[in-house]
Design a protein around this motif. Structure first.
Motif, mmCIF file in Angstrom:
data_model
loop_
_atom_site.group_PDB
_atom_site.id
_atom_site.type_symbol
_atom_site.label_atom_id
_atom_site.label_comp_id
_atom_site.label_asym_id
_atom_site.label_seq_id
_atom_site.Cartn_x
_atom_site.Cartn_y
_atom_site.Cartn_z
ATOM 1 N N ASN A 105 -9.046 22.538 1.692
ATOM 2 C CA ASN A 105 -9.865 23.931 0.447
ATOM 3 C C ASN A 105 -9.725 23.451 -0.835
ATOM 4 O O ASN A 105 -9.742 24.745 -1.951
ATOM 5 N N HIS A 106 -8.937 22.608 -1.478
ATOM 6 C CA HIS A 106 -8.093 22.334 -2.250
ATOM 7 C C HIS A 106 -9.591 21.723 -3.483
ATOM 8 O O HIS A 106 -9.718 20.739 -2.874
ATOM 9 N N SER A 107 -9.995 22.763 -4.622
ATOM 10 C CA SER A 107 -11.430 21.969 -5.163
ATOM 11 C C SER A 107 -10.912 20.452 -5.700
ATOM 12 O O SER A 107 -11.584 19.914 -6.370
ATOM 13 N N SER A 108 -9.588 20.468 -6.280
ATOM 14 C CA SER A 108 -9.581 19.523 -7.186
ATOM 15 C C SER A 108 -9.013 18.020 -6.463
ATOM 16 O O SER A 108 -9.566 16.917 -7.286
ATOM 17 N N ILE A 109 -9.289 18.287 -5.093
ATOM 18 C CA ILE A 109 -9.227 16.667 -4.514
ATOM 19 C C ILE A 109 -10.237 16.255 -4.381
ATOM 20 O O ILE A 109 -11.233 16.561 -4.043
ATOM 21 N N TYR A 110 -10.510 14.424 -4.982
ATOM 22 C CA TYR A 110 -11.376 13.766 -5.385
ATOM 23 C C TYR A 110 -11.843 12.960 -3.652
ATOM 24 O O TYR A 110 -12.551 12.405 -3.640
ATOM 25 N N CYS A 111 -11.217 12.878 -3.185
ATOM 26 C CA CYS A 111 -10.399 11.385 -2.409
ATOM 27 C C CYS A 111 -9.064 11.623 -1.689
ATOM 28 O O CYS A 111 -8.394 12.379 -1.729
ATOM 29 N N TRP A 112 -9.791 10.934 -0.477
ATOM 30 C CA TRP A 112 -8.236 11.030 0.161
ATOM 31 C C TRP A 112 -7.661 9.223 0.397
ATOM 32 O O TRP A 112 -8.725 8.576 0.536
ATOM 33 N N GLY A 113 -6.934 9.256 0.120
ATOM 34 C CA GLY A 113 -5.708 7.616 0.290
ATOM 35 C C GLY A 113 -5.516 7.252 1.584
ATOM 36 O O GLY A 113 -4.904 7.873 2.162
ATOM 37 N N VAL A 114 -6.466 5.980 1.675
ATOM 38 C CA VAL A 114 -5.813 6.099 3.993
ATOM 39 C C VAL A 114 -4.602 4.649 3.592
ATOM 40 O O VAL A 114 -4.037 4.801 4.618
ATOM 41 N N GLN A 115 -4.290 3.665 2.757
ATOM 42 C CA GLN A 115 -3.692 2.898 2.594
ATOM 43 C C GLN A 115 -2.778 2.247 1.165
ATOM 44 O O GLN A 115 -3.566 2.371 0.020
ATOM 45 N N ASN A 116 -1.936 1.682 0.522
ATOM 46 C CA ASN A 116 -0.797 1.586 -0.076
ATOM 47 C C ASN A 116 0.046 0.399 0.177
ATOM 48 O O ASN A 116 0.252 0.252 0.835
ATOM 49 N N GLU A 117 -1.243 -0.748 -0.691
ATOM 50 C CA GLU A 117 -0.043 -2.323 -0.257
ATOM 51 C C GLU A 117 0.190 -2.516 0.959
ATOM 52 O O GLU A 117 1.012 -2.727 1.150
ATOM 53 N N ILE A 118 -0.474 -2.490 1.651
ATOM 54 C CA ILE A 118 -0.147 -2.180 3.426
ATOM 55 C C ILE A 118 0.027 -3.670 4.133
ATOM 56 O O ILE A 118 0.504 -3.920 4.874
ATOM 57 N N THR A 119 -0.933 -4.190 3.147
ATOM 58 C CA THR A 119 -0.418 -6.090 3.122
ATOM 59 C C THR A 119 0.194 -6.727 2.563
ATOM 60 O O THR A 119 0.368 -8.185 2.283
ATOM 61 N N ILE A 120 1.310 -6.296 2.171
ATOM 62 C CA ILE A 120 2.931 -6.692 1.526
ATOM 63 C C ILE A 120 3.465 -7.596 2.153
ATOM 64 O O ILE A 120 3.489 -9.188 1.784
ATOM 65 N N ALA A 121 3.539 -7.580 3.833
ATOM 66 C CA ALA A 121 3.548 -8.320 4.776
ATOM 67 C C ALA A 121 3.014 -9.906 5.120
ATOM 68 O O ALA A 121 2.799 -10.935 5.068
ATOM 69 N N ILE A 122 1.332 -9.095 5.900
ATOM 70 C CA ILE A 122 0.610 -10.241 5.897
ATOM 71 C C ILE A 122 -0.532 -9.108 5.535
ATOM 72 O O ILE A 122 -1.023 -8.177 5.553
ATOM 73 N N GLU A 123 -2.067 -9.953 5.664
ATOM 74 C CA GLU A 123 -3.326 -9.375 5.676
ATOM 75 C C GLU A 123 -4.296 -10.226 6.861
ATOM 76 O O GLU A 123 -3.998 -11.780 6.700
ATOM 77 N N ASN A 124 -4.072 -9.621 7.672
ATOM 78 C CA ASN A 124 -4.663 -10.280 8.888
ATOM 79 C C ASN A 124 -6.082 -9.206 9.633
ATOM 80 O O ASN A 124 -6.526 -7.733 8.698
ATOM 81 N N GLU A 125 -6.417 -9.461 10.353
ATOM 82 C CA GLU A 125 -8.208 -8.458 11.163
ATOM 83 C C GLU A 125 -7.405 -7.138 12.001
ATOM 84 O O GLU A 125 -8.298 -6.214 11.532
ATOM 85 N N THR A 126 -5.313 -7.045 11.923
ATOM 86 C CA THR A 126 -5.347 -6.714 13.366
ATOM 87 C C THR A 126 -5.080 -5.242 11.799
ATOM 88 O O THR A 126 -5.327 -3.761 11.612
ATOM 89 N N ILE A 127 -4.563 -4.994 11.178
ATOM 90 C CA ILE A 127 -4.749 -4.391 9.968
ATOM 91 C C ILE A 127 -5.879 -4.106 8.897
ATOM 92 O O ILE A 127 -6.267 -2.501 9.127
ATOM 93 N N TYR A 128 -7.002 -5.212 9.465
ATOM 94 C CA TYR A 128 -8.395 -4.113 8.494
ATOM 95 C C TYR A 128 -9.411 -3.122 9.254
ATOM 96 O O TYR A 128 -9.586 -2.338 9.197
ATOM 97 N N GLU A 129 -8.629 -3.600 10.705
ATOM 98 C CA GLU A 129 -9.420 -2.290 12.204
ATOM 99 C C GLU A 129 -7.995 -1.467 11.864
ATOM 100 O O GLU A 129 -8.722 -0.393 12.358
#
Length: 760
Positions: A377-401
């Motif tokens: 209910n907060h009008s100031s929020i315009y987006c929801w962030g779902v990850q931050n630098e989650i690929t530091i260790a590895i980037e693969n299909e599991t992380i994409y999913e």
């Protein structure tokens, strides 16, 4: 319904004793909530306590209240907690940044009761965050309330906050639709006939609409109301953050059983990949800052006074947006953003590395649900962030999913807002990851951790050329800065205020010159605790803030941002802490949002500048030995004069206290691999059933010979706590794709030559 604040009369101990659950602690500290048990060691860099602690309080329940419906509301407990009432487990939480409630009637008795809350700030391999560059403070750091309710009430147990959700939508030029959805609860077995009264009221207390709704309340009853609002005053960000209030009352037999008041603003936010952001149809640049819930001597147990101070400083700098990193913040701060007009990027701590022990990624989903429902209910929020630098260790299909599942979940919970993510710089422009959210942010530290600061513009231009259909912004950028350190020739990793000025001036120019860049979130507004850090002359702190962790010093770069963003006129001399100058000729830097500046040396006029540049330089000002008084005057179009001054001492020799002396083992070694012979290294054809650089480090550690090979090349890394979190995901090959490791191709071949003869 009544709400009782239970912030006082708590006992606290770090002694982990099972008897603390059942009986009163005999040796304990008396504390008041909010409370953090890492106030000192979470910011000292001298080792931080992590473990399970006990909070305890007595609670008296009257004979009248015991027959009502009682809930315990815990603002947040970091990182996990279990709640015991009179020795019995009543529930708990593994979402350390979210509010949660427990229905506690089954555990209560009339008279005296004992509440024991066990709080644990240790890392757990299935609970986020697993690893991050900030201190994982422990404590009951947002207070505790007791809610005593009648049998009819708005839903308190849906992981939300108000039991109802307000969605506003522009359906015509000057017409908005307001949808009100929620759930009523009847704690009794027989249905109840009731009535709901809805009123929307403006700032002048004028009623915009008043509607009633007859309801038959079963155990659970959903309700909905849709109203059209014609020509509302718009919530226009910092220009005019106009808020209405919605009052909703639940009646039964002419008695008010429950009441909610929720503020709501009407606005539209449009985001385009080529022209940026539009608020109510007006183009804006997101002039953003990032903020952790952290304060010197307080840890994460901030009071309203701390949050009010933070917001006043953010208003002063002229920001119009904020990234509340990297987790759900106190609901009061979201309310401040509503009232001040600050657009908010809100996010969950799905950060750095994903869990390998929970394939369903349940904890990230739980935290996302609570964030969205509790902050909906907060009008100031315009987006929801779902990850931050989650690929530091590895980037693969599991992380994409994983990211896709979180994005889909967020869209289902709230179709009215954008979904966003913040990538580490190594995520390629072409990566599939970039197609999973509405907004893509990159955390870019060109000119600090890698390459040159001017490479920032190249990267942004390349991204826009490659992914012209995706809105992009810079979600982190900054340099660690110790305000005690200074230099005539600022350079990377000297930690000086002068280098911070150059770095941020380059970034702001880069953003402003590109309409497709939505904006940026400077990292960070304030310095914050990071137990793993020891650099820039300070232990236990990330010093990338524009303001120190105690909020006492605004670094020079703070005033650079103010000159770019603020509409309130001012002038500020940079370098006022660089007092002892050993050179005769000095460049004097002035920061101002006024163009006409005059400078005086020892009360004698020496020069004048007329430029719109926020950072202006008077070249080669000649200082005499001893004390020199520098004064500047700035003028607006109405003839008002703004002044600043500083004292500089001309000295004969360099003041070495301004220079950070690094021990040999602390120096950044660019070519660390030179100790290995990489001459005549041939590429290795990888054989199956033998170890290689494509195996996870955890897999290598299962074999002593493979483990020895890894430790031969990366022995120091193997001793760090971060390594132990990442080794189940990271391979040597994935490490080679990270600039921080600086692994040449020849070294990969040399390692494979040794690994690929060891059978699995």
């Amino acid at each position: 319904m009544k709400v009782l604040n239970l912030s006082d009369k708590w006992l606290f101990t770090k002694e982990n004793n099972e008897f603390n659950i059942e009986k009163e602690i005999d040796k304990a500290e008396h504390v008041t909530l909010p409370h953090c048990f890492n106030v000192i060691d979470g910011q000292s860099g001298e080792g931080m306590f992590k473990g399970e602690c006990c909070y305890q309080r007595k609670l008296n329940i009257s004979n009248e209240d015991i027959n009502k419906f009682i809930f315990l509301e815990i603002g947040a407990a970091s990182i996990i907690c279990k709640v015991y009432i009179n020795g019995q487990l009543a529930g708990g939480s593994e979402c350390g940044f979210s509010m949660f409630r427990l229905f506690i009637n089954p555990f209560l008795k009339a008279g005296e009761n004992l509440i024991s809350i066990m709080v644990d700030n240790r890392s757990h391999d299935n609970i986020y965050p697993l690893m991050a560059d900030f201190s994982f403070y422990g404590g009951l750091y947002r207070g505790v309330n007791l809610i005593i309710s009648e049998e009819l009430h708005f839903d308190l147990m849906d992981n939300g906050r108000n039991g109802m959700y307000l969605t506003q939508k522009n359906i015509d030029k000057n017409i908005f639709e307001l949808k009100i959805n929620g759930k009523l609860i009847n704690e009794l077995s027989e249905p109840k006939e009731g009535k709901m009264q809805f009123k929307l009221i403006d700032k002048e207390e004028k009623i915009i609409f008043s509607k009633s709704l007859d309801v038959k309340v079963l155990n659970e009853t959903n309700f909905a109301l849709v109203e059209e609002i014609v020509n509302p005053n718009l919530w226009e960000g910092v220009e005019n953050p106009y808020l209405y209030k919605l009052e909703v009352e639940l009646y039964c037999e002419n008695k008010i059983y429950d009441k909610k008041t929720i503020e709501v603003g009407f606005r539209t936010v449009e985001i385009t990949p080529d022209k940026g952001v539009f608020l109510n149809g007006k183009a804006i640049k997101l002039n953003g800052v990032s903020r952790h819930q952290d304060f010197a001597g307080v840890g994460n147990a901030l009071t309203k006074e701390h949050m009010d101070l933070d917001m006043s400083i953010i208003k002063e700098i002229g920001a119009n947006s904020i990234r509340l990193s990297h987790y759900q913040h106190n609901d009061y701060f979201y309310t401040l953003c509503d009232r001040v007009g600050i657009l908010v990027w809100a996010e969950i701590p799905f950060i750095s590395v994903p869990t390998t022990s929970d394939k369903e990624n349940k904890n990230a989903k739980d935290q996302l649900e609570r964030l969205i429902k509790q902050a909906y209910n907060h009008s100031s929020i315009y987006c929801w962030g779902v990850q931050n630098e989650i690929t530091i260790a590895i980037e693969n299909e599991t992380i994409y999913e994983m990211v896709k599942e979180l994005s889909d979940m967020a869209r289902k919970l709230d179709p009215s807002r954008f979904i966003a993510q913040a990538n580490i710089h190594s995520v390629a422009n072409e990566s599939s990851l970039n197609g999973l959210t509405d907004i893509v942010g990159y955390n870019l530290y060109y000119g600090w951790y890698y390459k040159e600061m001017q490479d920032l513009e190249k990267r942004l231009d390349e991204f826009h050329k490659t992914r012209s259909d995706i809105p992009v912004m810079v979600t982190e950028y900054g340099v660690d800065t110790n305000p005690k350190l200074h230099s005539y020739n600022p350079s990377v990793k000297d930690y000086t205020e002068e280098y911070q000025l150059l770095f941020h001036n380059n970034a702001l120019k880069t953003f402003n010159e590109r309409s497709f860049v939505l904006g940026g979130y400077v990292w960070a507004m304030f310095d914050f605790g990071s137990e793993i850090r020891n650099e820039g002359g300070e232990k236990g702190k990330n010093q990338k803030g524009l303001v120190t962790i105690d909020r006492k010093i605004r670094k020079d770069a703070f005033y650079l941002y103010k000159a770019y963003w603020s509409k309130k006129f001012f002038v500020k001399l940079a370098g006022s802490r660089f007092i002892n100058r050993h050179k005769e000729l000095n460049d004097i830097v002035v920061l101002s949002n006024l163009k006409n500046i005059k400078i005086y040396l020892n009360n004698q006029f020496i020069s004048e500048i007329n430029t719109n540049e926020p950072m202006k330089t008077f070249k080669d000002v000649k200082l005499t030995l001893g004390k020199n008084i520098i004064k500047v005057e700035a003028f607006d179009d109405d003839g008002n004069i703004y002044r600043d001054e500083m004292i500089l001492n001309r000295v004969k020799e360099i003041d070495k206290s301004y220079i950070l002396l690094k021990h040999e083992d602390e120096k950044h070694v660019i070519n660390w691999f030179e100790k290995f012979d990489l001459s005549n290294v041939q590429e290795v054809a990888i054989k199956e059933c033998y170890y290689s650089t494509f195996d996870t480090i955890e897999k290598l550690y299962e074999n002593e010979h493979a483990k020895d090979v890894f430790r031969k090349y990366f022995g120091e890394l193997a001793e760090t706590p971060q390594f132990h979190v990442m080794k189940g995901l990271m391979t040597i090959d994935s490490m080679s794709k990270r600039s921080r490791f600086n692994i040449p191709k020849e070294l990969l071949s040399a390692i494979n030559k040794e690994l690929n003869v060891i059978p699995k």
